[in-house]
Design a protein around this motif. Structure first.
Motif, short mmCIF file in Angstrom:
data_model
loop_
_atom_site.label_atom_id
_atom_site.label_comp_id
_atom_site.label_asym_id
_atom_site.label_seq_id
_atom_site.Cartn_x
_atom_site.Cartn_y
_atom_site.Cartn_z
N UNK A 142 0.83 -1.20 0.00
CA UNK A 142 0.00 0.00 0.00
C UNK A 142 0.87 1.26 0.00
N UNK A 143 1.90 1.26 0.80
CA UNK A 143 2.80 2.42 0.85
C UNK A 143 3.50 2.60 -0.50
N UNK A 144 4.01 1.52 -1.06
CA UNK A 144 4.68 1.59 -2.36
C UNK A 144 3.72 2.10 -3.44
N UNK A 145 2.52 1.57 -3.44
CA UNK A 145 1.52 1.97 -4.43
C UNK A 145 1.17 3.46 -4.28
N UNK A 146 1.02 3.90 -3.06
CA UNK A 146 0.69 5.30 -2.81
C UNK A 146 1.80 6.23 -3.28
N UNK A 147 3.04 5.85 -3.00
CA UNK A 147 4.17 6.68 -3.40
C UNK A 147 4.27 6.76 -4.92
N UNK A 148 4.14 5.62 -5.60
CA UNK A 148 4.24 5.65 -7.06
C UNK A 148 3.08 6.40 -7.69
N UNK A 149 1.89 6.26 -7.13
CA UNK A 149 0.73 7.01 -7.66
C UNK A 149 0.94 8.51 -7.46
N UNK A 150 1.47 8.88 -6.31
CA UNK A 150 1.71 10.29 -6.02
C UNK A 150 2.71 10.88 -7.01
N UNK A 151 3.79 10.16 -7.27
CA UNK A 151 4.79 10.63 -8.24
C UNK A 151 4.19 10.75 -9.63
N UNK A 152 3.39 9.76 -10.02
CA UNK A 152 2.77 9.77 -11.35
C UNK A 152 1.82 10.96 -11.51
#
Length: 77
Positions: A33-43
């Motif tokens: 969840x943390x990884x997904x949130x970080x990558x979505x935020x960057x995108x």
């Protein structure tokens, strides 16, 4: 609950496999969840930056076209 040894702690009274598996699945899920949130935020930040650049170019092109139109109108008078 007190345990006599590390093995007793890991065994958790015969339920160690389920206890540690649930901890592992929970930690894995939170990390995902943390990884997904970080990558979505960057995108999303990249998409916003691209949109702002595109809008700035469109605004600049519109101003240039407006300036050329007004220059053409002043020359034709």
């Amino acid at each position: 609950m007190q345990f006599d040894s590390i093995n007793a702690f890991l065994a958790m009274g015969g339920y160690g496999f389920y206890v540690w598996l649930s901890y592992g699945v929970s930690i894995f899920t939170l990390a995902l969840l943390i990884f997904s949130s970080i990558t979505s935020h960057k995108k999303i930040k990249q998409q916003i930056a691209q949109r702002q650049k595109r809008e700035a170019k469109l605004r600049q092109a519109a101003e240039l076209q407006k300036a050329q139109t007004s220059a053409d109108n002043s020359h034709s008078i």
